[in-house]
Design a protein around this motif. Structure first.
Motif, PDB file in Angstrom:
ATOM      1  N   PHE A 211       0.577   5.567  11.603  1.00 15.50           N
ATOM      2  CA  PHE A 211       1.171   5.575  10.120  1.00 15.50           C
ATOM      3  C   PHE A 211      -0.261   5.011   9.435  1.00 15.50           C
ATOM      4  CE2 PHE A 211       4.743   5.873  12.631  1.00 15.50           C
ATOM      5  CZ  PHE A 211       5.537   6.870  12.174  1.00 15.50           C
ATOM      6  N   ASP A 212      -0.737   5.622   8.529  1.00 11.99           N
ATOM      7  CA  ASP A 212      -2.033   5.198   7.898  1.00 11.99           C
ATOM      8  C   ASP A 212      -1.657   4.861   6.520  1.00 11.99           C
ATOM      9  OD1 ASP A 212      -3.770   5.341   9.989  1.00 11.99           O
ATOM     10  OD2 ASP A 212      -4.710   7.258   9.513  1.00 11.99           O
ATOM     11  N   PHE A 213      -2.007   3.748   5.934  1.00  9.46           N
ATOM     12  CA  PHE A 213      -2.007   3.529   4.658  1.00  9.46           C
ATOM     13  C   PHE A 213      -3.301   2.528   4.492  1.00  9.46           C
ATOM     14  CE2 PHE A 213       0.721   0.827   7.020  1.00  9.46           C
ATOM     15  CZ  PHE A 213       0.198  -0.631   7.335  1.00  9.46           C
TER      16      PHE A 213
ATOM     17  N   SER B 174       0.856  -1.419   0.175  1.00  7.09           N
ATOM     18  CA  SER B 174       0.008  -0.142   0.072  1.00  7.09           C
ATOM     19  C   SER B 174       0.751   1.242  -0.049  1.00  7.09           C
ATOM     20  CB  SER B 174      -0.811   0.067   1.198  1.00  7.09           C
ATOM     21  OG  SER B 174      -1.932   1.173   1.105  1.00  7.09           O
ATOM     22  N   THR B 175       0.237   2.337   0.319  1.00  7.11           N
ATOM     23  CA  THR B 175       0.948   3.718   0.217  1.00  7.11           C
ATOM     24  C   THR B 175       0.734   4.563   1.616  1.00  7.11           C
ATOM     25  OG1 THR B 175       0.877   3.709  -2.083  1.00  7.11           O
ATOM     26  CG2 THR B 175       1.593   5.848  -0.804  1.00  7.11           C
ATOM     27  N   ILE B 176       1.791   4.654   2.440  1.00  8.47           N
ATOM     28  CA  ILE B 176       1.507   5.542   3.682  1.00  8.47           C
ATOM     29  C   ILE B 176       1.171   7.256   3.129  1.00  8.47           C
ATOM     30  CG2 ILE B 176       2.601   6.544   5.785  1.00  8.47           C
ATOM     31  CD1 ILE B 176       4.470   4.110   5.850  1.00  8.47           C
ATOM     32  N   HIS B 177       0.082   7.586   3.617  1.00  4.01           N
ATOM     33  CA  HIS B 177      -0.248   8.937   2.959  1.00  4.01           C
ATOM     34  C   HIS B 177      -0.234   9.879   4.052  1.00  4.01           C
ATOM     35  CE1 HIS B 177      -4.161   8.100   4.777  1.00  4.01           C
ATOM     36  NE2 HIS B 177      -4.108   6.930   4.016  1.00  4.01           N
ATOM     37  N   SER B 178      -0.144   9.358   5.573  1.00  6.88           N
ATOM     38  CA  SER B 178      -0.378  10.523   6.658  1.00  6.88           C
ATOM     39  C   SER B 178       0.203   9.904   7.724  1.00  6.88           C
ATOM     40  CB  SER B 178      -1.729  10.978   6.688  1.00  6.88           C
ATOM     41  OG  SER B 178      -2.611   9.975   6.991  1.00  6.88           O
TER      42      SER B 178
ATOM     43  N   ARG C  15      -0.342  15.197   6.765  1.00 11.67           N
ATOM     44  CA  ARG C  15      -0.201  14.331   5.491  1.00 11.67           C
ATOM     45  C   ARG C  15       1.265  14.514   4.707  1.00 11.67           C
ATOM     46  NH1 ARG C  15      -4.252  11.692   3.256  1.00 11.67           N
ATOM     47  NH2 ARG C  15      -6.405  12.123   4.330  1.00 11.67           N
ATOM     48  N   LEU C  16       1.657  13.584   4.169  1.00 14.43           N
ATOM     49  CA  LEU C  16       2.975  13.446   3.567  1.00 14.43           C
ATOM     50  C   LEU C  16       2.881  14.264   2.159  1.00 14.43           C
ATOM     51  CD1 LEU C  16       3.318  11.019   5.645  1.00 14.43           C
ATOM     52  CD2 LEU C  16       4.586   9.992   4.009  1.00 14.43           C
TER      53      LEU C  16
ATOM     54  N   TYR D 160      -2.236  -1.062  10.339  1.00 17.24           N
ATOM     55  CA  TYR D 160      -1.253   0.170  10.269  1.00 17.24           C
ATOM     56  C   TYR D 160       0.147  -0.011  11.109  1.00 17.24           C
ATOM     57  CZ  TYR D 160      -4.560   1.097  14.083  1.00 17.24           C
ATOM     58  OH  TYR D 160      -5.459   0.937  15.368  1.00 17.24           O
ATOM     59  N   LEU D 161       0.845   1.075  11.140  1.00 13.99           N
ATOM     60  CA  LEU D 161       1.902   1.257  11.657  1.00 13.99           C
ATOM     61  C   LEU D 161       1.718   2.073  12.994  1.00 13.99           C
ATOM     62  CD1 LEU D 161       4.765   1.552   9.013  1.00 13.99           C
ATOM     63  CD2 LEU D 161       3.906  -0.540   9.664  1.00 13.99           C
ATOM     64  N   HIS D 162       2.423   1.606  14.202  1.00 12.42           N
ATOM     65  CA  HIS D 162       2.001   2.678  15.285  1.00 12.42           C
ATOM     66  C   HIS D 162       3.185   2.384  16.223  1.00 12.42           C
ATOM     67  CE1 HIS D 162       0.235  -0.197  18.193  1.00 12.42           C
ATOM     68  NE2 HIS D 162      -0.120  -0.848  17.354  1.00 12.42           N
ATOM     69  N   ASP D 163       3.035   3.651  17.292  1.00 10.31           N
ATOM     70  CA  ASP D 163       3.946   3.467  18.406  1.00 10.31           C
ATOM     71  C   ASP D 163       3.154   2.749  19.498  1.00 10.31           C
ATOM     72  OD1 ASP D 163       5.534   4.434  20.516  1.00 10.31           O
ATOM     73  OD2 ASP D 163       4.809   6.530  20.759  1.00 10.31           O
ATOM     74  N   THR D 164       3.650   2.414  20.673  1.00 13.21           N
ATOM     75  CA  THR D 164       3.258   1.752  21.882  1.00 13.21           C
ATOM     76  C   THR D 164       3.938   2.228  23.241  1.00 13.21           C
ATOM     77  OG1 THR D 164       2.928  -0.451  22.536  1.00 13.21           O
ATOM     78  CG2 THR D 164       5.150  -0.043  21.205  1.00 13.21           C
ATOM     79  N   PRO D 165       3.336   2.342  24.197  1.00 16.93           N
ATOM     80  CA  PRO D 165       3.799   2.239  25.507  1.00 16.93           C
ATOM     81  C   PRO D 165       4.581   1.154  25.983  1.00 16.93           C
ATOM     82  CG  PRO D 165       1.567   2.219  25.710  1.00 16.93           C
ATOM     83  CD  PRO D 165       1.686   2.059  24.118  1.00 16.93           C
ATOM     84  N   ALA D 166       4.175   0.198  25.342  1.00 19.13           N
ATOM     85  CA  ALA D 166       4.680  -1.340  25.972  1.00 19.13           C
ATOM     86  C   ALA D 166       6.214  -1.361  25.438  1.00 19.13           C
ATOM     87  CB  ALA D 166       3.861  -2.171  25.453  1.00 19.13           C
ATOM     88  N   LYS D 167       7.237  -0.595  25.614  1.00 21.46           N
ATOM     89  CA  LYS D 167       8.457  -0.731  25.175  1.00 21.46           C
ATOM     90  C   LYS D 167       9.223  -2.024  25.413  1.00 21.46           C
ATOM     91  CE  LYS D 167       7.901   3.704  23.531  1.00 21.46           C
ATOM     92  NZ  LYS D 167       7.459   3.775  22.016  1.00 21.46           N
ATOM     93  N   ALA D 168       8.946  -2.607  26.414  1.00 22.64           N
ATOM     94  CA  ALA D 168       9.782  -3.764  26.764  1.00 22.64           C
ATOM     95  C   ALA D 168       9.568  -4.956  25.765  1.00 22.64           C
ATOM     96  CB  ALA D 168       9.236  -4.455  28.115  1.00 22.64           C
TER      97      ALA D 168
END
Length: 498
Positions: A379-381, A318-322, A448-449, A388-396
């Motif tokens: 990160f939306d596509f 796909s394509t990350i657009h934002s 938006r990118l 989607y791709l995303h951050d997380t508070p669960a770094k461990a």
């Protein structure tokens, strides 16, 4: 985050792509026999009756005797080295002229766009090979007497594919010599150990690693270094200690490694003939994200990908657009019902969840912020799986070697670095502006990118390193065995149909 993949296929983009890389549609069929369409009786006047349509048969090029011999030899060699048949399958090369040509055309389609038929794809294998008609190229190769050169041009033009092809030849040779013996269970083995199990370990490692002395029963520093190299090849903790996990990887039969290589070669054939030079790739099986610019890797980070048995991350393009800064989490109903509603309203309120709607249509949303399951970046596509791709508070979770734990989405180790790289040509989203947005407020903003970037979620469990050594990862979803079976069944069906 997402729930179980949706029960339908995603046709990946028709433009340009791991190991670290999908314009796709239906595989071109072999030339068909002539057929006429018989129309049913009708009461219309004779002059209105449509004329039966005859589909012309493509004219096959005529081979000289020398070309026929050349072609037969190429088919015999290439069907094995391209991973298109099982280890012990006999090579069946037709002798009749037209059957030989049709076998060559079928082989060309399989090498260029894959052995699988459209019906063989699972819904979460959301990549499709491009269309390819081998007849024009083959006819020209025959006319120019360049059949061997044409055959050489067919495989995917990637170093990753070539590395697997070389690995396939090597591991098939290992199988032909009897493979390797399974190492017996027992206590963990470490430097200083002696005895028959150490001797068996040394012999086993020497089959894949030419730097290991095959004889001896002492676990010395040299053998520990070899164990570390093997653990790195298998994506394990390089501790030098032979425990159950390392033992299990070493005991995968050589024949299964061959099938694993074949499956990964097939996935390469689903890629387009030219990848975009700027792209984001995720190796689902290894749980690693890599950013390419100018076709060179410029950033890499650990990821957490989907867990087996219900949370599998789909293969797709796909394509990350934002980039969504401070995203709220709209909880999929499957996750809410199984994991959150049972914890009660007190838990939900304490963790930033609010109820939207009433009755059976109610749903949960978690407010943006540091405790949100999506962290500060998303990160939306576009895709039908809601991943989607995303951050997380669960770094461990990033400290683990086994990082398949999500519900299908991909959690990122360094999402801020990725966001800043993708938005660097957007003036209003300087690094300072991004930092301010995610550290001083919880307000949700979609950035938006200016230059959307293609993203590929791929499943690579076998690949060659720069020195040619084969690397293997576990097959957490069981997709390698399923795919290898499909390749072998299709190959057998093609032979039977000739």
């Amino acid at each position: 985050m997402t729930s179980k993949s949706l029960p339908f296929r995603f046709l990946a983009l028709t433009g340009a792509v791991a190991a670290t890389t999908a314009a796709h549609a239906q595989i071109a069929p072999a030339p068909a026999a002539p057929r006429s369409i018989t129309l049913p009786p009708s009461s219309v006047a004779p002059q209105a009756m449509p004329v039966p349509v005859i589909q012309p048969v493509p004219e096959l090029p005529r081979l000289t005797p020398e070309q026929a011999t050349e072609l037969a030899q190429l088919l015999e060699a290439n069907s094995a080295e391209q991973g298109l048949r099982r280890v012990d399958a006999a090579v069946a090369v037709p002798e009749a002229h037209d059957a030989l040509v049709r076998a060559a055309l079928d082989h060309a389609s399989a090498v260029r766009t894959g052995r699988l038929d459209t019906a063989d794809f699972q819904s979460d294998w959301a990549l499709r090979p491009g269309t390819f008609d081998p007849l024009p190229g083959f006819a020209k190769a025959v006319a120019d007497d360049r059949i061997t050169a044409w055959f050489a041009s067919l495989p995917p033009p990637y170093a990753g594919y070539e590395g697997l092809k070389a690995g396939l030849t090597r591991y098939r040779a290992i199988v032909a010599k009897g493979g390797w013996q399974a190492l017996p269970d027992g206590p963990d083995l470490a430097q200083g150990a002696k005895g028959a199990r150490v001797a068996a370990l040394r012999k086993r490692l020497a089959i894949e690693d030419g730097e290991v002395a095959a004889t001896g029963d002492s676990f010395d520093a040299e053998l520990k270094a070899a164990v570390v190299r093997a653990q790195r090849r298998y994506g394990l903790n390089p501790s030098g200690l032979v425990s159950k996990q390392t033992l299990a990887a070493l005991n995968v039969p050589a024949r299964d490694r061959v099938r694993q290589i074949m499956a990964n070669m097939e996935r390469w054939r689903w890629m387009p003939t030219q990848m975009p030079k700027d792209r984001v790739q995720v190796n689902i099986a290894a749980a690693v994200l890599t950013v390419f610019e100018g076709d060179q890797p410029v950033m890499s980070m650990k990821a957490v990908t989907g867990k087996p048995d219900g949370g599998e991350t789909p293969m797709l393009a796909s394509t990350i657009h934002s980039v969504v800064l401070n995203p709220p989490w709209n909880v999929p109903s499957s996750i809410a019902n199984a994991e959150l509603w049972p914890k009660g309203m007190g838990y939900l309120k304490a963790n930033g969840f609010r109820v939207i709607g009433e009755g059976e249509g109610r749903r949960l949303q978690q407010a943006s912020g540091d405790t949100s399951a999506l962290g500060r970046f998303k990160f939306d596509f576009d895709n039908p799986f809601a991943v989607y791709l995303h951050d997380t508070p669960a770094k461990a979770g990033f400290s683990r070697f086994d990082r398949l734990a999500s519900h299908g989405c991909i959690r990122l180790e360094k999402p801020d670095a990725l966001a800043k790289r993708l938005l660097r040509d957007v003036p209003e989203w300087s690094e300072a502006a991004i930092d301010e947005q995610v550290t001083t407020t919880t307000k949700t903003v979609r950035a938006r990118l200016n230059t959307p970037v293609e993203v590929y979620l791929l499943y690579w469990t076998a690949f060659a390193s720069a020195n040619g050594a084969m690397n293997f990862r576990a097959d957490p979803y069981g997709w390698d065995g399923v795919l290898a079976d499909k390749i072998e069944r299709r190959a057998a069906a093609q032979v039977a149909a000739r």
